[in-house]
Motif scaffolding. Structure first.
Motif, PDB file in Angstrom:
ATOM      1  N   ALA A 122       0.829  -1.213   0.000  1.00  0.00           N
ATOM      2  CA  ALA A 122       0.000   0.000   0.000  1.00  0.00           C
ATOM      3  C   ALA A 122       0.861   1.259   0.000  1.00  0.00           C
ATOM      4  N   LEU A 123       1.917   1.271   0.812  1.00  0.00           N
ATOM      5  CA  LEU A 123       2.797   2.441   0.871  1.00  0.00           C
ATOM      6  C   LEU A 123       3.466   2.706  -0.473  1.00  0.00           C
ATOM      7  N   THR A 148       2.285   1.764  -3.323  1.00  0.00           N
ATOM      8  CA  THR A 148       1.221   2.162  -4.251  1.00  0.00           C
ATOM      9  C   THR A 148       0.945   3.657  -4.144  1.00  0.00           C
ATOM     10  N   ILE A 149       0.875   4.169  -2.917  1.00  0.00           N
ATOM     11  CA  ILE A 149       0.632   5.604  -2.717  1.00  0.00           C
ATOM     12  C   ILE A 149       1.784   6.439  -3.280  1.00  0.00           C
ATOM     13  N   SER A 157       3.556   5.677  -5.837  1.00  0.00           N
ATOM     14  CA  SER A 157       3.755   5.397  -7.263  1.00  0.00           C
ATOM     15  C   SER A 157       3.712   6.631  -8.158  1.00  0.00           C
ATOM     16  N   LYS A 190      -3.593   9.553 -11.163  1.00  0.00           N
ATOM     17  CA  LYS A 190      -2.894   9.566  -9.885  1.00  0.00           C
ATOM     18  C   LYS A 190      -3.818   9.177  -8.737  1.00  0.00           C
ATOM     19  N   SER A 191      -5.086   9.534  -8.865  1.00  0.00           N
ATOM     20  CA  SER A 191      -6.043   9.231  -7.804  1.00  0.00           C
ATOM     21  C   SER A 191      -6.236   7.731  -7.622  1.00  0.00           C
ATOM     22  N   PHE A 197      -3.963   5.384  -7.612  1.00  0.00           N
ATOM     23  CA  PHE A 197      -2.940   4.910  -6.673  1.00  0.00           C
ATOM     24  C   PHE A 197      -3.209   5.416  -5.256  1.00  0.00           C
ATOM     25  N   HIS A 198      -3.597   6.694  -5.145  1.00  0.00           N
ATOM     26  CA  HIS A 198      -3.821   7.270  -3.819  1.00  0.00           C
ATOM     27  C   HIS A 198      -5.007   6.621  -3.118  1.00  0.00           C
ATOM     28  N   THR A 227      -6.598   3.557  -3.808  1.00  0.00           N
ATOM     29  CA  THR A 227      -6.422   2.126  -3.509  1.00  0.00           C
ATOM     30  C   THR A 227      -5.392   1.911  -2.408  1.00  0.00           C
ATOM     31  N   GLY A 228      -4.283   2.668  -2.440  1.00  0.00           N
ATOM     32  CA  GLY A 228      -3.287   2.538  -1.379  1.00  0.00           C
ATOM     33  C   GLY A 228      -3.807   3.030  -0.042  1.00  0.00           C
ATOM     34  N   GLY A 229      -4.541   4.152  -0.045  1.00  0.00           N
ATOM     35  CA  GLY A 229      -5.092   4.687   1.190  1.00  0.00           C
ATOM     36  C   GLY A 229      -6.102   3.753   1.836  1.00  0.00           C
TER      37      GLY A 229
END
Length: 573
Positions: free
Chosen positions: A436-437, A439-440, A442, A516-517, A519-520, A522-524
């Motif tokens: 997740a980290l 991914t954010i 990325s 970009k959203s 990644f933010h 799904t990771g969040g």
């Protein structure tokens, strides 16, 4: 029983040389199958030509429509539907001869491909179809070759290692072929891949025989060892129970699973470069690098898991059930049926892509991803209902397995070995958290350096692979023996559900908020899940303060004790 270490030295074992040759053959066959995916981008794209201070845009060499591209990309895979013929030919002439002949004929047609493309597209489509026939036949005989050239204790390691050859081929093909096109031209891709394969063919036919008993270069000591440890030391012709095979539900579940798998595989091998070009518009060299990334982590997982599996199985700690083993001595034919189904999916997918993605827009690619999700869900449901890894009754009487292969314990991989040291819950949660980290991060890594992002993606796969391999250990401790099948199967469907929802949801987020959203968000969301996971979940019921005492005692009574200190036993070898 005599052990491998008391046999001939490692580097003198002919069976390892044969399996290595099969590995390289698989790798080169993937080069010849996937090379067109890179070449077609250059063949159908505008070129920028700089002459002095002036820049000119050169039109594509071939102005094929989306439907024509789909037909060209799928033509190879149509030939895979004839893969069972390879098992039948191998039964008559031998697996090694059939395997080598299939790859050699494919190489000859690959070298001729540039001339056939320039001459007549229909002729090239026929040649590409024949390439699929020859390569499919060779792949269907792989099980027959390895069955004769491995001991029962080594079988899973050798088969898994050879399978990794296909992943290596795909992983290396994209960047290598992309570089060849970038520095030379698209024609050189076919000449290089076909020529290297012909060199491999010379070594294969000179040094490899159908079975150990026919090999005159093999050391006598190793021959005796294989004869003692392998019931299939010499090649024998078999009579196939066609009616029983065709009526077998596990067999058809496997065939269906291969069909569904082929759709995702087809996207990664054939359509991903076109998607990257359509949506992200990067150059041909970077397309090759990006397209190869998804295949890297599977290689590491296969190699590590297969080596550990053989050791743990031989130690009595592990049982392995390969889906191919449902047919025993008829596995080659069932493997071929699976390849037929796989080839059908590979053939249909580019055609469907050509019909759906006529304008190469984000909206059309989103529809295509939704179709992939539906197929993945269907495959998971059918396999959970009818799939099996146990040998079928009609194959038992002629199947020979060693005692160590019949012991039933549990599946342990690298992730579960780490879990044995620090705890399954911690390993599972940490794997998802680290993924997740990354991914954010990325979008930031993508804007900074492409190579750094590629490395980050590799680590994402490593962490997620560890988490996935630990899931069974978590569920084993948190379920009763009578419930484990249902719970593990239901949890596995979460993977398919994620695949089903991931494509359309991510596509929607990208459409309305930007890429970009994706990644933010799904990771969040994954990090929020991690907080709940570490707060509420413990390694086993005995450590949980929120579970009722009644359920805790019940699980302690009915659940088998865990295998302790597996990591320590592994480190002793």
């Amino acid at each position: 029983m005599e052990t491998c270490t008391s046999d001939v030295k490692f580097y003198l074992r002919k069976r390892y040389f044969v399996s290595s040759c099969v590995f390289v053959g698989w790798m080169l066959s993937q080069f010849m199958r996937v090379n067109l995916s890179i070449s077609i981008v250059d063949m159908t794209s505008n070129r920028t030509v700089v002459v002095g201070n002036q820049t000119f845009i050169q039109e594509p060499e071939f102005q094929w429509t989306a439907n024509e591209k789909g037909m060209i990309l799928s033509s190879f895979s149509w030939g895979y539907m004839f893969a069972p013929v390879g098992a039948l030919v191998a039964n008559k002439f031998g697996g090694a001869i059939t395997y080598g002949a299939g790859i050699t004929l494919t190489a000859l047609l690959t070298i001729l491909s540039p001339h056939l493309i320039e001459w007549n597209l229909r002729v090239y489509l026929i040649a590409r179809l024949l390439e699929g026939v020859f390569e499919g036949a060779s792949h269907a005989t792989t099980v027959e070759v390895l069955r004769l050239w491995s001991t029962s204790a080594e079988k899973s390691r050798i088969i898994a290692g050879v399978s990794a050859g296909g992943l290596f081929g795909v992983l290396l093909c994209f960047p290598i072929c992309g570089s060849i096109v970038y520095y030379f031209n698209w024609r050189a891709v076919f000449y290089v891949t076909g020529g290297v394969t012909l060199i491999w063919s010379i070594f294969w036919f000179c040094l490899v025989r159908n079975c150990p008993s026919e090999d005159k270069l093999m050391l006598l000591q190793e021959k005796r060892y294989l004869k003692h440890t392998n019931q299939h030391y010499s090649r024998e012709k078999v009579s196939y129970p066609w009616k029983k095979i065709l009526r077998s539900k596990p067999c058809w579940a496997y065939v269906n699973d291969r069909f569904v798998e082929s759709w995702s595989t087809s996207f990664l091998k054939y359509c991903l470069p076109l998607y990257i070009k359509d949506i992200h518009d990067v150059n041909i060299k970077d397309i090759g690098l990006l397209s190869g990334i998804p295949h890297f982590c599977g290689i590491a997982g296969i190699i590590v898991a297969s080596i550990l599996a053989d050791y743990l199985r031989n130690s009595g700690l592990l049982s392995i059930s390969n889906v191919i083993d449902i047919g025993g001595p008829y596995s080659g034919l069932i493997h071929g049926l699976g390849y037929s189904s796989f080839g059908l999916g590979l053939s249909l997918n580019p055609v469907v892509m050509g019909l759906v993605i006529s304008e190469h827009s984000v909206e059309q690619w989103s529809i295509y991803f939704l179709l992939l999700s539906v197929f993945n869900l269907w495959g998971g449901v059918v396999f959970l209902k009818y799939g099996s890894g146990e040998i079928e009754p009609w194959a038992v009487s002629t199947s020979h397995e060693t005692n160590c292969e019949q012991q039933k314990e549990k599946d342990i991989t690298m992730g579960s070995l780490i879990a044995n040291r620090i705890g399954a819950v911690e390993t599972f949660g940490a794997g998802v958290a680290f993924t997740a980290l990354l991914t954010i991060a990325s979008p930031l890594l993508l804007s900074w350096n492409l190579v750094v992002y590629a490395i980050a993606r590799i680590f994402e796969g490593v962490f997620e692979g560890f988490a996935a391999s630990t899931a069974v250990e978590v569920l084993r401790l948190w379920s009763t023996p009578s419930e484990q099948g249902r719970i593990v199967g239901g949890t596995a469907s979460g993977y398919m559900t994620g695949s089903m929802l991931g494509f359309p949801v991510s596509g929607t987020i990208a459409y309305y908020f930007g890429w970009k959203s994706v990644f933010h968000i799904t990771g969040g969301m994954s990090l929020i899940w991690c907080i709940l996971w570490f707060s509420l979940i413990r390694n086993h019921p005995g450590e949980d303060h929120f579970i009722t005492l009644r359920e805790q005692k019940y699980l302690q009574k009915v659940n088998q004790p865990a295998v302790k200190n597996v990591m320590f036993q592994f480190l002793k070898i």
